[in-house]
Each structure stands twice: as C-alpha cells, then as structure tokens.
Design a protein around this motif. Structure first.
Motif, PDB file in Angstrom:
ATOM      1  N   TRP A  13      43.649  45.743  36.300  1.00 15.26           N
ATOM      2  CA  TRP A  13      43.515  44.521  37.097  1.00 15.26           C
ATOM      3  C   TRP A  13      44.391  43.434  36.497  1.00 15.26           C
ATOM      4  O   TRP A  13      44.706  43.457  35.299  1.00 15.26           O
ATOM      5  CB  TRP A  13      42.065  44.047  37.117  1.00 15.26           C
ATOM      6  CG  TRP A  13      41.740  42.955  38.105  1.00 15.26           C
ATOM      7  CD1 TRP A  13      41.241  41.705  37.830  1.00 15.26           C
ATOM      8  CD2 TRP A  13      41.861  43.018  39.529  1.00 15.26           C
ATOM      9  NE1 TRP A  13      41.050  41.005  38.992  1.00 15.26           N
ATOM     10  CE2 TRP A  13      41.419  41.783  40.056  1.00 15.26           C
ATOM     11  CE3 TRP A  13      42.310  44.000  40.414  1.00 15.26           C
ATOM     12  CZ2 TRP A  13      41.422  41.506  41.424  1.00 15.26           C
ATOM     13  CZ3 TRP A  13      42.303  43.741  41.777  1.00 15.26           C
ATOM     14  CH2 TRP A  13      41.865  42.508  42.269  1.00 15.26           C
ATOM     15  N   TYR A  76      44.186  43.197  32.548  1.00 17.22           N
ATOM     16  CA  TYR A  76      42.920  43.775  32.075  1.00 17.22           C
ATOM     17  C   TYR A  76      43.066  45.289  31.922  1.00 17.22           C
ATOM     18  O   TYR A  76      43.679  45.944  32.763  1.00 17.22           O
ATOM     19  CB  TYR A  76      41.784  43.491  33.065  1.00 17.22           C
ATOM     20  CG  TYR A  76      41.425  42.030  33.169  1.00 17.22           C
ATOM     21  CD1 TYR A  76      40.316  41.508  32.507  1.00 17.22           C
ATOM     22  CD2 TYR A  76      42.201  41.164  33.932  1.00 17.22           C
ATOM     23  CE1 TYR A  76      39.990  40.163  32.600  1.00 17.22           C
ATOM     24  CE2 TYR A  76      41.890  39.824  34.029  1.00 17.22           C
ATOM     25  CZ  TYR A  76      40.786  39.317  33.360  1.00 17.22           C
ATOM     26  OH  TYR A  76      40.476  37.988  33.455  1.00 17.22           O
ATOM     27  N   ALA A  82      32.556  47.321  27.837  1.00 20.82           N
ATOM     28  CA  ALA A  82      33.362  46.181  27.394  1.00 20.82           C
ATOM     29  C   ALA A  82      32.893  45.643  26.049  1.00 20.82           C
ATOM     30  O   ALA A  82      33.708  45.246  25.199  1.00 20.82           O
ATOM     31  CB  ALA A  82      33.333  45.072  28.448  1.00 20.82           C
ATOM     32  N   THR A 108      31.833  43.762  34.072  1.00 19.51           N
ATOM     33  CA  THR A 108      31.725  43.016  32.812  1.00 19.51           C
ATOM     34  C   THR A 108      33.117  42.843  32.236  1.00 19.51           C
ATOM     35  O   THR A 108      33.903  43.791  32.212  1.00 19.51           O
ATOM     36  CB  THR A 108      30.831  43.763  31.812  1.00 19.51           C
ATOM     37  OG1 THR A 108      29.542  43.980  32.392  1.00 19.51           O
ATOM     38  CG2 THR A 108      30.669  42.966  30.523  1.00 19.51           C
ATOM     39  N   MET A 109      33.409  41.633  31.780  1.00 15.61           N
ATOM     40  CA  MET A 109      34.736  41.337  31.242  1.00 15.61           C
ATOM     41  C   MET A 109      34.645  40.819  29.819  1.00 15.61           C
ATOM     42  O   MET A 109      33.617  40.312  29.381  1.00 15.61           O
ATOM     43  CB  MET A 109      35.451  40.297  32.104  1.00 15.61           C
ATOM     44  CG  MET A 109      34.792  38.927  32.108  1.00 15.61           C
ATOM     45  SD  MET A 109      35.705  37.693  33.080  1.00 15.61           S
ATOM     46  CE  MET A 109      37.163  37.449  32.043  1.00 15.61           C
ATOM     47  N   TRP A 123      38.007  45.166  31.280  1.00 19.19           N
ATOM     48  CA  TRP A 123      37.168  45.177  32.466  1.00 19.19           C
ATOM     49  C   TRP A 123      36.349  46.466  32.528  1.00 19.19           C
ATOM     50  O   TRP A 123      36.899  47.564  32.518  1.00 19.19           O
ATOM     51  CB  TRP A 123      37.998  45.048  33.732  1.00 19.19           C
ATOM     52  CG  TRP A 123      37.161  45.015  34.983  1.00 19.19           C
ATOM     53  CD1 TRP A 123      37.061  45.992  35.939  1.00 19.19           C
ATOM     54  CD2 TRP A 123      36.296  43.950  35.407  1.00 19.19           C
ATOM     55  NE1 TRP A 123      36.178  45.606  36.919  1.00 19.19           N
ATOM     56  CE2 TRP A 123      35.695  44.356  36.627  1.00 19.19           C
ATOM     57  CE3 TRP A 123      35.966  42.710  34.864  1.00 19.19           C
ATOM     58  CZ2 TRP A 123      34.788  43.553  37.311  1.00 19.19           C
ATOM     59  CZ3 TRP A 123      35.056  41.900  35.550  1.00 19.19           C
ATOM     60  CH2 TRP A 123      34.490  42.330  36.751  1.00 19.19           C
ATOM     61  N   GLN A 124      35.019  46.288  32.582  1.00 15.88           N
ATOM     62  CA  GLN A 124      34.080  47.382  32.784  1.00 15.88           C
ATOM     63  C   GLN A 124      33.592  47.291  34.218  1.00 15.88           C
ATOM     64  O   GLN A 124      32.880  46.356  34.594  1.00 15.88           O
ATOM     65  CB  GLN A 124      32.920  47.259  31.805  1.00 15.88           C
ATOM     66  CG  GLN A 124      31.815  48.281  31.987  1.00 15.88           C
ATOM     67  CD  GLN A 124      30.611  47.958  31.118  1.00 15.88           C
ATOM     68  OE1 GLN A 124      30.711  47.282  30.085  1.00 15.88           O
ATOM     69  NE2 GLN A 124      29.439  48.441  31.524  1.00 15.88           N
ATOM     70  N   ALA A 125      33.992  48.229  35.038  1.00 15.78           N
ATOM     71  CA  ALA A 125      33.743  48.126  36.475  1.00 15.78           C
ATOM     72  C   ALA A 125      32.287  48.388  36.835  1.00 15.78           C
ATOM     73  O   ALA A 125      31.639  49.269  36.259  1.00 15.78           O
ATOM     74  CB  ALA A 125      34.634  49.107  37.230  1.00 15.78           C
ATOM     75  N   GLY A 130      38.823  47.492  40.337  1.00 14.72           N
ATOM     76  CA  GLY A 130      40.185  47.169  39.928  1.00 14.72           C
ATOM     77  C   GLY A 130      41.174  47.370  41.062  1.00 14.72           C
ATOM     78  O   GLY A 130      40.842  47.202  42.246  1.00 14.72           O
TER      79      GLY A 130
END
Length: 257
Positions: A13, A76, A82, A108-109, A123-125, A130
């Motif tokens: 991302w 990202y 994350a 989560t970022m 970035w944890q989707a 993304g």
C-alpha cells in the motif's frame, strides 16, 4: 489485468499525507484517471481511497494537528502481525516511530524507521487488503529505498521481512540490489549516500506506470504539479520524478514489455 493478493513482506500500500487533500485530489484523478472516495466515519479522520476500475490504488489522509510531516507519500509492507514486526524492527536496529495501531475494521498499522533513517509503514490487513491493482498504467509498478547506509538497510530488511537479494550493480556509480521473497521480486535497495544532497535523509519511493512518460510529465505541469527530474531512458523504462501541487514527490515510468 494484474490483480493479486498482497504478499507478506512485500509492499502492499501507499498513502499520501497532505496539508490540503481537497487541493490535490483533482491532480491525481486528472493525472491517472483515479477515482477518490472519502470515508466520512470520524474514526478514519477523513481518509480517502484512490481507485481505478473499482480497485484500490492508494490512500490520502489529511495532515494531523501536531504532526510536522505533511505532503509526503509512505510505502507500507504487508505483515501478518504489525506489533510483532515492529518489535522485530527494533531488535534489528530500527526505530518504532508509531506503535501498532488498529484502524477501525480495516487493519493495523505501524510506522518504522530503518537503521539508515528511511521511514516505512507496516500494514496488517483486516478488511482492507492493500493494492487491488498493480503493474499497469495508473497503478504501482515498483518500490525502492534510496539509502545512506546500504549495508545496514540490506541487513535490516532481510532480518525483519525475510528478503534475499540479487545484486544488480556493485560499483561506486551504481550499487543496487533487488529484494526477493521466494521467486517474487518485491523491491529495490539503492546505495544513495554518494549522490543524495546534504541534509536529505534516506527515503522510500515508488513508481506509477504510465503509457507515455513525456505526455504524463506534460500533464503534471498542466495540473499544477512540478517536474523534479526530467524524463530519461533507462534499462528499466523511461523514468521521471514529479511532484503534486503541494510538493509531494513520486516517480512515473513507462511499463517494459
């Protein structure tokens, strides 16, 4: 067209923090044919998603009060956790600039600094996975870090994200490695210490594909942006560096056949 899920450890991302999002939205929609949709839910702080053909390409958020960093793009890297990635980054000599933070139901970022000083997001989707589109005109095609400490950067990203490398050049004029995850090339690392101007730190940059670099550069100026580096032919395509009307820089390139 290219449409694939994000790979853990690969760039997934990009987003822009802007001092005036409404001023730059017409620039990006006019240049790339993107559509902009803003999430009005207060928990997302006026964050907008740029999309093409209904698929997400990039994000845009307003500069937050007290944050001195505006008009800058962030790349990202995808992570399954994350918080754990941030901890691993600290152990590997990096800096946790913003600890892991949940963003509604989207994911989560975290924001990290590598040992060379380049800023990179994690970035944890959750619901937001993304990029929905890559490797075509109007979509991201490449990501790289220009580093003032090349050796430290190579070691850091290998330790934190599991990258292995193929050396493309190892001279003072051109020292560059391509980063791989398995059989997929995901990013580049360039030794930039000899040519970055004094006071310019290491940084990440990305490239958006275009059909015609020269025509896109002309469109940039027509829409109120600026040209930082004129188009030039390279083994990797015809490249140019440009900026939006508020000075956020990015790269454009024709796609190689």
């Amino acid at each position: 067209m290219p449409d694939r899920p994000s790979l853990t450890g690969a760039p997934c991302w990009i987003d822009l923090t802007s001092s005036d999002p409404q001023q730059v939205i017409p620039f990006y929609t006019g240049l790339f044919g993107w559509r902009s949709d803003t999430n009005e839910d207060p928990q997302y702080g006026g964050y907008s998603i740029f999309s093409k053909n209904g698929k997400p390409i990039a994000g845009l958020g307003p500069q937050q009060q007290g944050n001195p960093y505006g008009n800058v793009w962030t790349t990202y890297i995808a992570s399954e956790d994350a918080e754990a990635t941030a901890a691993k980054a600290a152990e590997a000599g990096g800096q946790v600039m913003m600890p892991a933070m949940t963003v509604g139901d989207q994911g989560t970022m975290a924001i990290l600094g590598d040992p060379a000083g380049a800023v990179i997001g994690v970035w944890q989707a959750d619901r937001h996975g993304g990029f929905g589109l890559v490797d075509e005109p109007g979509a991201p095609v490449w990501h790289e870090t220009l580093s003032r400490n090349y050796a430290a950067a190579l070691s850091f990203y290998a330790d934190v994200f599991g990258w292995t490398y193929r050396t493309l050049g190892d001279t003072d004029e051109f020292r560059y490695s391509r980063a791989d995850l398995g059989d997929r090339t995901v990013a580049g690392v360039m030794d930039a210490d000899s040519f970055l101007p004094e006071g310019v730190p290491s940084f990440w940059q990305f490239y958006i594909g275009v059909d015609d670099t020269d025509a896109a550069v002309a469109k940039v100026t027509e829409l109120g942006g600026s040209v930082r580096r004129e188009p030039e032919d390279t083994p990797f395509g015809r490249l140019a560096s440009v900026a939006d009307p508020l000075g956020a820089t990015f790269q454009i390139t024709t796609l190689q056949s």
